[in-house]
Scaffold this motif. Sequence first.
Motif, PDB file in Angstrom:
ATOM      1  N   ARG A 112       6.689  85.625  38.537  1.00 46.27           N
ATOM      2  CA  ARG A 112       7.988  85.152  38.514  1.00 46.27           C
ATOM      3  C   ARG A 112       8.969  86.403  39.176  1.00 46.27           C
ATOM      4  O   ARG A 112       9.785  86.119  39.920  1.00 46.27           O
ATOM      5  N   VAL A 113       8.578  87.450  38.950  1.00 41.48           N
ATOM      6  CA  VAL A 113       9.289  88.857  39.282  1.00 41.48           C
ATOM      7  C   VAL A 113       8.760  89.356  40.697  1.00 41.48           C
ATOM      8  O   VAL A 113       9.365  90.204  41.333  1.00 41.48           O
ATOM      9  N   SER A 114       7.906  89.055  41.251  1.00 38.75           N
ATOM     10  CA  SER A 114       7.106  89.763  42.251  1.00 38.75           C
ATOM     11  C   SER A 114       6.381  88.726  43.361  1.00 38.75           C
ATOM     12  O   SER A 114       6.034  87.413  42.861  1.00 38.75           O
ATOM     13  N   SER A 115       6.483  89.122  44.642  1.00 37.60           N
ATOM     14  CA  SER A 115       5.788  88.258  45.731  1.00 37.60           C
ATOM     15  C   SER A 115       4.396  88.456  45.592  1.00 37.60           C
ATOM     16  O   SER A 115       3.445  87.825  46.178  1.00 37.60           O
ATOM     17  N   ARG A 116       3.932  89.748  45.100  1.00 37.02           N
ATOM     18  CA  ARG A 116       2.426  89.996  45.231  1.00 37.02           C
ATOM     19  C   ARG A 116       2.072  90.722  43.843  1.00 37.02           C
ATOM     20  O   ARG A 116       2.744  91.295  43.154  1.00 37.02           O
ATOM     21  N   GLN A 117       0.684  90.188  43.377  1.00 35.71           N
ATOM     22  CA  GLN A 117       0.337  90.822  42.191  1.00 35.71           C
ATOM     23  C   GLN A 117      -1.209  91.525  42.206  1.00 35.71           C
ATOM     24  O   GLN A 117      -1.863  90.885  43.053  1.00 35.71           O
ATOM     25  N   VAL A 118      -1.065  92.438  41.969  1.00 28.98           N
ATOM     26  CA  VAL A 118      -2.402  93.492  41.883  1.00 28.98           C
ATOM     27  C   VAL A 118      -2.768  93.707  40.429  1.00 28.98           C
ATOM     28  O   VAL A 118      -1.915  94.360  39.727  1.00 28.98           O
ATOM     29  N   VAL A 119      -3.854  92.941  40.155  1.00 27.01           N
ATOM     30  CA  VAL A 119      -4.248  93.299  38.888  1.00 27.01           C
ATOM     31  C   VAL A 119      -5.939  93.946  38.597  1.00 27.01           C
ATOM     32  O   VAL A 119      -6.588  93.408  39.411  1.00 27.01           O
ATOM     33  N   LEU A 120      -5.911  95.198  37.943  1.00 31.39           N
ATOM     34  CA  LEU A 120      -7.312  95.765  37.789  1.00 31.39           C
ATOM     35  C   LEU A 120      -7.627  95.157  36.388  1.00 31.39           C
ATOM     36  O   LEU A 120      -7.121  95.473  35.225  1.00 31.39           O
ATOM     37  N   ALA A 121      -8.840  94.302  36.175  1.00 26.43           N
ATOM     38  CA  ALA A 121      -9.223  93.741  34.832  1.00 26.43           C
ATOM     39  C   ALA A 121     -10.844  94.004  35.018  1.00 26.43           C
ATOM     40  O   ALA A 121     -11.130  94.659  36.088  1.00 26.43           O
ATOM     41  N   TYR A 122     -11.547  93.462  34.014  1.00 23.98           N
ATOM     42  CA  TYR A 122     -12.915  93.435  33.999  1.00 23.98           C
ATOM     43  C   TYR A 122     -13.590  92.129  33.525  1.00 23.98           C
ATOM     44  O   TYR A 122     -13.013  91.532  32.777  1.00 23.98           O
ATOM     45  N   ASP A 123     -14.947  91.975  33.831  1.00 25.25           N
ATOM     46  CA  ASP A 123     -15.536  91.004  33.409  1.00 25.25           C
ATOM     47  C   ASP A 123     -15.954  91.125  32.110  1.00 25.25           C
ATOM     48  O   ASP A 123     -17.082  91.940  31.781  1.00 25.25           O
ATOM     49  N   THR A 124     -15.677  90.601  30.954  1.00 23.22           N
ATOM     50  CA  THR A 124     -15.772  90.954  29.715  1.00 23.22           C
ATOM     51  C   THR A 124     -17.410  90.851  29.480  1.00 23.22           C
ATOM     52  O   THR A 124     -17.834  91.363  28.449  1.00 23.22           O
ATOM     53  N   ALA A 125     -17.993  89.614  30.276  1.00 23.75           N
ATOM     54  CA  ALA A 125     -19.448  89.596  29.904  1.00 23.75           C
ATOM     55  C   ALA A 125     -20.255  90.528  30.147  1.00 23.75           C
ATOM     56  O   ALA A 125     -21.134  91.115  29.359  1.00 23.75           O
ATOM     57  N   LEU A 126     -19.855  91.289  31.331  1.00 22.70           N
ATOM     58  CA  LEU A 126     -20.552  92.566  31.818  1.00 22.70           C
ATOM     59  C   LEU A 126     -20.449  93.562  30.933  1.00 22.70           C
ATOM     60  O   LEU A 126     -21.272  94.472  30.806  1.00 22.70           O
ATOM     61  N   HIS A 127     -19.234  93.636  30.504  1.00 19.14           N
ATOM     62  CA  HIS A 127     -18.774  94.651  29.474  1.00 19.14           C
ATOM     63  C   HIS A 127     -19.743  94.632  28.180  1.00 19.14           C
ATOM     64  O   HIS A 127     -20.185  95.643  27.617  1.00 19.14           O
ATOM     65  N   SER A 128     -19.923  93.196  27.724  1.00 18.32           N
ATOM     66  CA  SER A 128     -20.833  93.223  26.589  1.00 18.32           C
ATOM     67  C   SER A 128     -22.181  93.500  26.876  1.00 18.32           C
ATOM     68  O   SER A 128     -23.005  93.627  25.611  1.00 18.32           O
ATOM     69  N   LEU A 143     -15.472  91.578  20.011  1.00 18.16           N
ATOM     70  CA  LEU A 143     -14.052  92.135  20.634  1.00 18.16           C
ATOM     71  C   LEU A 143     -13.808  91.457  22.090  1.00 18.16           C
ATOM     72  O   LEU A 143     -12.862  90.772  22.505  1.00 18.16           O
ATOM     73  N   GLU A 144     -14.832  91.626  22.917  1.00 20.14           N
ATOM     74  CA  GLU A 144     -14.722  91.242  24.206  1.00 20.14           C
ATOM     75  C   GLU A 144     -14.539  89.907  24.605  1.00 20.14           C
ATOM     76  O   GLU A 144     -14.079  89.421  25.206  1.00 20.14           O
ATOM     77  N   ALA A 145     -15.185  89.019  23.587  1.00 23.07           N
ATOM     78  CA  ALA A 145     -15.510  87.741  23.889  1.00 23.07           C
ATOM     79  C   ALA A 145     -13.832  86.954  23.507  1.00 23.07           C
ATOM     80  O   ALA A 145     -13.461  85.973  23.809  1.00 23.07           O
ATOM     81  N   SER A 146     -12.933  88.010  22.880  1.00 26.70           N
ATOM     82  CA  SER A 146     -11.621  87.450  22.594  1.00 26.70           C
ATOM     83  C   SER A 146     -10.740  87.743  23.405  1.00 26.70           C
ATOM     84  O   SER A 146      -9.561  87.344  23.513  1.00 26.70           O
ATOM     85  N   ARG A 147     -11.235  88.642  24.325  1.00 27.34           N
ATOM     86  CA  ARG A 147     -10.170  88.947  25.624  1.00 27.34           C
ATOM     87  C   ARG A 147     -10.191  88.232  26.863  1.00 27.34           C
ATOM     88  O   ARG A 147     -11.532  87.708  27.139  1.00 27.34           O
ATOM     89  N   PRO A 148      -9.423  88.265  27.706  1.00 27.28           N
ATOM     90  CA  PRO A 148      -9.469  87.686  29.070  1.00 27.28           C
ATOM     91  C   PRO A 148     -10.365  88.256  29.779  1.00 27.28           C
ATOM     92  O   PRO A 148     -10.315  89.551  30.010  1.00 27.28           O
ATOM     93  N   SER A 149     -11.215  87.428  30.824  1.00 30.80           N
ATOM     94  CA  SER A 149     -12.095  87.970  31.762  1.00 30.80           C
ATOM     95  C   SER A 149     -11.691  87.809  33.022  1.00 30.80           C
ATOM     96  O   SER A 149     -10.722  87.328  33.479  1.00 30.80           O
ATOM     97  N   ALA A 150     -11.987  89.053  33.867  1.00 28.12           N
ATOM     98  CA  ALA A 150     -11.670  88.970  35.489  1.00 28.12           C
ATOM     99  C   ALA A 150     -11.715  87.660  36.014  1.00 28.12           C
ATOM    100  O   ALA A 150     -10.613  87.323  36.687  1.00 28.12           O
ATOM    101  N   PRO A 151     -12.823  86.747  35.948  1.00 27.92           N
ATOM    102  CA  PRO A 151     -12.880  85.523  36.785  1.00 27.92           C
ATOM    103  C   PRO A 151     -11.548  84.573  35.958  1.00 27.92           C
ATOM    104  O   PRO A 151     -11.007  83.903  37.098  1.00 27.92           O
ATOM    105  N   GLU A 152     -11.304  84.668  34.713  1.00 26.88           N
ATOM    106  CA  GLU A 152     -10.248  83.817  34.343  1.00 26.88           C
ATOM    107  C   GLU A 152      -9.004  84.135  34.844  1.00 26.88           C
ATOM    108  O   GLU A 152      -8.102  83.418  35.198  1.00 26.88           O
ATOM    109  N   ILE A 153      -8.656  85.567  34.933  1.00 23.76           N
ATOM    110  CA  ILE A 153      -7.353  86.193  35.342  1.00 23.76           C
ATOM    111  C   ILE A 153      -7.288  85.701  36.968  1.00 23.76           C
ATOM    112  O   ILE A 153      -6.251  85.294  37.256  1.00 23.76           O
ATOM    113  N   ALA A 154      -8.380  86.012  37.791  1.00 24.69           N
ATOM    114  CA  ALA A 154      -8.381  85.601  39.063  1.00 24.69           C
ATOM    115  C   ALA A 154      -8.241  84.150  39.395  1.00 24.69           C
ATOM    116  O   ALA A 154      -7.303  83.696  40.019  1.00 24.69           O
ATOM    117  N   GLU A 155      -8.794  83.335  38.847  1.00 23.79           N
ATOM    118  CA  GLU A 155      -8.242  81.904  38.698  1.00 23.79           C
ATOM    119  C   GLU A 155      -7.012  81.566  38.215  1.00 23.79           C
ATOM    120  O   GLU A 155      -6.311  80.738  39.028  1.00 23.79           O
TER     121      GLU A 155
END
Length: 244
Positions: A112-128, A143-155
């Motif tokens: 909503r507030v920006s034209s471009r979004q840059v997000v650094l996240a991680y794949d929770t499955a790989l962390h696990s 804990l990782e299973a309860s967190r959003p994963s990078a593929p979800e965020i990208a989608e």
Amino acid sequence: MTARYDEIGVGYAQGRRTDPRWFEPVVSALGSAVSVLDVGSGTGSYEPPARDVVAVEPSAEMIRQRPAGAAPVVRAVAEALPFPSGRFDAALAVLTVHHWPDWRAGLAELRRVSSRQVVLAYDTALHSEFWFVREYVPEVAALEASRPSAPEIAEFLGAASVRPLPVPWDFTDGVFPAYWRRPEAYLDPVVQRSCSALAQTSPEAVSRGVARLRDDLASGRWRENHAELLDLPEWDAGFRLIVA
């Protein structure tokens, strides 16, 4: 997230220092953006220079640790950004989305507030699958299973690009898997406190895991089991730089 980091964020700046090998791609991903909103900014480790930056951070403890000369900071949460629509050229969110109570609402606010979004996240499955989780503190996986994963965020964002950011063996930013080739570091309470995955896991589970790791280091078992890591210059722990 506010109360959580007011407690576990004490001493955060000691273990979490900007690494130029991540700083350069993060800043480059902002493109030509002049005005930048850094959401969940923490101590401001990856805020770009020579841009009009405004930081958003809910934790008073994290704000206290921001260095002199850091960008002005507004105490607020990602899910309710106090800015008009389209106010910023870009919004930046570095290793923070997994802490947001409603991550989808937070990402919608970024859009909503920006034209471009840059997000650094991680794949929770790989962390696990990280050896420290798998072999020593498996409780972190829940804990990782309860967190959003990078593929979800990208989608959700409809990402234009997703770039892996490997972790160099001598990484200076003490993210949880930063010491994948330096296991002795996990014996250090300062390192443990600067990793939210450990700080939010049962102290008893962490203590048990650290004790087992100490024994395996003393016996040489860890080096024997992970000899394939010892000559690697970097390792993919699942960190992803998402641009939308």
